[in-house]
Enzyme design. Structure first.
Site, mmCIF file in Angstrom:
data_model
loop_
_atom_site.group_PDB
_atom_site.id
_atom_site.type_symbol
_atom_site.label_atom_id
_atom_site.label_comp_id
_atom_site.label_asym_id
_atom_site.label_seq_id
_atom_site.Cartn_x
_atom_site.Cartn_y
_atom_site.Cartn_z
ATOM 1 N N LEU A 104 0.529 -17.075 -77.786
ATOM 2 C CA LEU A 104 1.897 -17.697 -77.700
ATOM 3 C C LEU A 104 3.032 -16.729 -77.307
ATOM 4 C CD1 LEU A 104 2.037 -19.785 -81.284
ATOM 5 C CD2 LEU A 104 2.056 -20.777 -78.859
ATOM 6 N N GLY A 135 -1.648 -15.290 -65.370
ATOM 7 C CA GLY A 135 -2.143 -15.229 -64.132
ATOM 8 C C GLY A 135 -3.652 -14.876 -64.278
ATOM 9 N N CYS A 186 -8.993 -16.569 -63.984
ATOM 10 C CA CYS A 186 -9.557 -17.668 -64.829
ATOM 11 C C CYS A 186 -8.400 -19.136 -64.939
ATOM 12 C CB CYS A 186 -9.976 -17.344 -66.089
ATOM 13 S SG CYS A 186 -11.593 -16.123 -65.736
ATOM 14 N N LYS A 207 -7.627 -20.953 -61.720
ATOM 15 C CA LYS A 207 -8.900 -21.579 -61.127
ATOM 16 C C LYS A 207 -9.310 -22.765 -62.113
ATOM 17 C CE LYS A 207 -12.550 -18.935 -61.005
ATOM 18 N NZ LYS A 207 -13.958 -19.081 -61.084
ATOM 19 N N LYS A 223 -2.276 -8.346 -65.874
ATOM 20 C CA LYS A 223 -1.867 -8.010 -67.472
ATOM 21 C C LYS A 223 -2.251 -6.533 -67.389
ATOM 22 C CE LYS A 223 -6.177 -8.976 -69.653
ATOM 23 N NZ LYS A 223 -6.867 -9.911 -70.680
HETATM 24 C C1 UDX Z 1 -9.322 -15.275 -69.754
HETATM 25 C C2 UDX Z 1 -9.966 -15.794 -71.000
HETATM 26 O O1 UDX Z 1 -8.939 -15.358 -72.074
HETATM 27 C C3 UDX Z 1 -11.248 -15.490 -71.294
HETATM 28 O O2 UDX Z 1 -11.641 -16.007 -72.687
HETATM 29 C C4 UDX Z 1 -12.103 -16.026 -70.202
HETATM 30 O O3 UDX Z 1 -13.359 -15.973 -70.307
HETATM 31 C C5 UDX Z 1 -11.494 -15.608 -68.983
HETATM 32 O O4 UDX Z 1 -10.183 -15.887 -68.817
HETATM 33 P P1 UDX Z 1 -8.316 -13.097 -68.710
HETATM 34 O O5 UDX Z 1 -7.849 -13.847 -67.684
HETATM 35 O O6 UDX Z 1 -9.088 -11.741 -68.645
HETATM 36 O O7 UDX Z 1 -9.120 -13.910 -69.800
HETATM 37 O O8 UDX Z 1 -7.007 -12.590 -69.680
HETATM 38 P P2 UDX Z 1 -6.243 -13.233 -70.923
HETATM 39 O O9 UDX Z 1 -6.032 -12.146 -71.731
HETATM 40 O O10 UDX Z 1 -6.676 -14.567 -71.321
HETATM 41 O O11 UDX Z 1 -4.930 -13.422 -70.008
HETATM 42 C C6 UDX Z 1 -4.395 -14.407 -69.100
HETATM 43 C C7 UDX Z 1 -3.023 -14.312 -68.648
HETATM 44 O O12 UDX Z 1 -2.160 -15.096 -69.528
HETATM 45 C C8 UDX Z 1 -2.582 -13.300 -68.476
HETATM 46 O O13 UDX Z 1 -1.738 -13.137 -67.134
HETATM 47 C C9 UDX Z 1 -1.373 -12.793 -69.692
HETATM 48 O O14 UDX Z 1 -0.576 -12.106 -69.350
HETATM 49 C C10 UDX Z 1 -1.027 -14.177 -70.146
HETATM 50 N N1 UDX Z 1 -0.833 -14.564 -71.273
HETATM 51 C C11 UDX Z 1 -1.529 -14.444 -72.173
HETATM 52 C C12 UDX Z 1 0.584 -14.959 -71.470
HETATM 53 O O15 UDX Z 1 1.605 -15.141 -70.758
HETATM 54 N N2 UDX Z 1 0.797 -15.305 -72.700
HETATM 55 C C13 UDX Z 1 -0.182 -15.009 -73.800
HETATM 56 O O16 UDX Z 1 0.361 -15.361 -75.079
HETATM 57 C C14 UDX Z 1 -1.230 -14.643 -73.475
#
Ligand code: UDX
Length: 454
Positions: free
Chosen positions: A273, A280, A283, A286, A343
């Site tokens: 949240l 970005g 995953c 896509k 991230k």
């Molecule tokens: C994700 C899933 O979390 C994981 O379970 C899956 O198998 C692969 O994809 P990942 O893409 O490595 O993992 O990163 P994640 O920590 O999930 O963050 C994804 C994006 O969401 C990042 O750009 C992050 O900055 C953004 N994010 C995350 C937010 O903007 N707000 C949040 O509260 C959490």
């Protein structure tokens, strides 16, 4: 057990190193010779915290190779962890999956082998891979009986930046298999994780209170859908808080407090949240696109998932709108981006908001500079032809700039020498894209602080 893993990207390499650490004999395969050489020398081609340390501990059980012939015939379990990048249509490109399955089928011997889809693959891929394996096996083993194998789905839920923690201490392990023997083998493989019986590495301590890890055993299609449904839900949770953030901005509410206030309701939960520029990475974009495209094949629309994607695009554009509101003119301005990776704790630039923001700024005639504590070398390689000027440190980034935008919330950006940066900037504006910086601190340093949602 003897394990082969095809693909040494984030998923394959993390899985291989963890299984090797747990005592299995693992061969990691990749067609990229340079990657295999790097791994053989004890280094990793990607940045992931503690991966090289765990690789060193698992070394006696690990082997890196480009040759299927060396390891597939012996393997009890073969993981397919190749990339499935998105096509323009939104559906994933399955070229690498196809060639991995053909290669496995060619080298399977008579013993029973479980072939596991670890890559995120469209629903129904289990059956598809099985048919390719069968075809390839029969083509290369004419007049021989055997070809005893089963296909299973074992989706990963690892986040880049905390991939090892997520693999050794997962919330759950999901195994989709239509054949009981496949489930049995994978249960044995994961037993140390499920029962948490392995001694934790000192640098990756076991989370306090972690008990047995639940195993979710399903049919193939259910496991495949679990992966997409989980990622789409996380994506829409982020877009939801960003949508509320836009309203909070209008009504004068503090979105960080609002997120905390709703997240502490256990039915909602505080994680994912965090408002800001949006998601970005490889995953969420896509997988939400693939889910929509799969649904379309069945004549269904997914308006909620579609809306989550649209909001995410708006968040990136909102950076430009905010800069325009403050600077009035972007043409000829210099904007410094703090952070390039999608991230913190990774050097991955796939679908990184920074890249899209840089593109939109350049399109409007602004000059873009960028800094990142880890991803600079990769950005220099992957965006060599772009108009972005890469800076070695934030002081260089700020010198003469009209605005800085915090794109990636690397912890070190919280403690920058803000007074020095303010002095060197032409216009001391900082746009905090992640609601992450210490507003009073920046204001005291003489900077104009603007939050992405406030
Ligand atoms: C994700 C899933 O979390 C994981 O379970 C899956 O198998 C692969 O994809 P990942 O893409 O490595 O993992 O990163 P994640 O920590 O999930 O963050 C994804 C994006 O969401 C990042 O750009 C992050 O900055 C953004 N994010 C995350 C937010 O903007 N707000 C949040 O509260 C959490």
């Amino acid at each position: 057990m003897k394990v082969s893993i095809i693909g040494t990207g984030y998923v394959g390499l993390t899985t291989g190193v963890c299984l090797g650490f747990l005592g299995h004999k693992v061969t990691c395969l990749d067609s990229d010779e340079a990657k295999i050489e790097t791994l053989q020398s004890g280094h990793t081609p990607i940045y992931e915290p503690w991966l090289e340390d765990l690789l060193a501990l698992a070394q006696p059980n690990l082997c890196f190779s480009t040759s299927y012939a060396q390891s597939i015939p012996e393997a009890d379990v073969v993981f397919i962890a190749v990339g499935t990048p998105p096509l323009a249509s939104g559906s994933p490109d399955l070229t690498y999956l196809l060639s991995a399955a053909q290669g496995i089928g060619k080298h399977l011997n008579g013993g029973f082998t479980v072939v596991v889809n670890k890559s995120t693959v469209p629903i129904g891929s289990g059956n598809w891979v099985e048919s390719i394996l069968r075809e390839s096996y029969e083509q290369h083993h004419r007049h021989q009986s055997g070809g005893h194998f089963a296909v299973a789905s074992n989706p990963e839920f690892l986040r880049e930046g905390s991939a090892l923690n997520d693999s050794l201490y997962p919330d759950r392990v999901v195994i989709g298999a239509d054949e009981p023997r496949a489930l049995e083998l994978l249960y044995t493989l994961y037993r140390p994780v499920l029962d948490q019986t392995f001694p934790a590495p000192t640098f990756l301590p076991r989370p306090e209170g972690l008990g047995a890890v639940p195993l979710i055993s399903t049919q193939l299609a259910s496991a495949e859908l679990i992966k997409y449904a989980a990622n789409a839900f996380l994506a829409l949770k982020i877009s939801y808080i960003n949508e509320i953030g836009r309203l909070a901005e209008r009504v004068g509410a503090d979105i960080t407090q609002v997120a905390n206030g709703i997240g502490l309701d256990k039915r909602i939960g505080t994680r994912f949240l965090q408002p800001g520029i949006g998601w970005g990475g490889s995953c969420f974009g896509k997988d939400t696109a693939a889910l929509i495209s799969t649904a379309a094949e069945y004549g269904l629309v997914m308006p909620i998932v579609q809306a989550a994607r649209e909001i995410n695009n708006c968040q990136r554009a909102h950076v430009i709108e905010k800069l325009l509101a403050e600077l009035k003119i972007l043409k000829g301005r210099t904007v410094g981006l703090l952070g390039l990776a999608f991230k913190p704790q990774t050097d991955d630039l796939r679908d990184a908001p920074a890249v899209e923001i840089a593109r939109q700024l350049t399109e409007r005639g602004a000059k873009v500079r960028a800094h990142d504590p880890v991803a600079l070398p990769r950005a220099r390689r992957e965006y060599a032809d772009s108009d972005i000027t890469f800076c070695e440190d934030p002081v260089e980034l700020a010198n003469g700039a009209d605005a800085l935008v915090l794109v990636t919330e690397w912890p070190q950006y919280r403690d920058l020498p803000w007074e020095d940066l303010a002095r060197d900037m032409r216009h001391p504006l900082v746009l905090d894209g992640r609601q992450f910086l210490d507003r009073p601190r920046l204001t005291r340093a003489g900077l104009q602080y603007v939050g992405i949602l406030s």
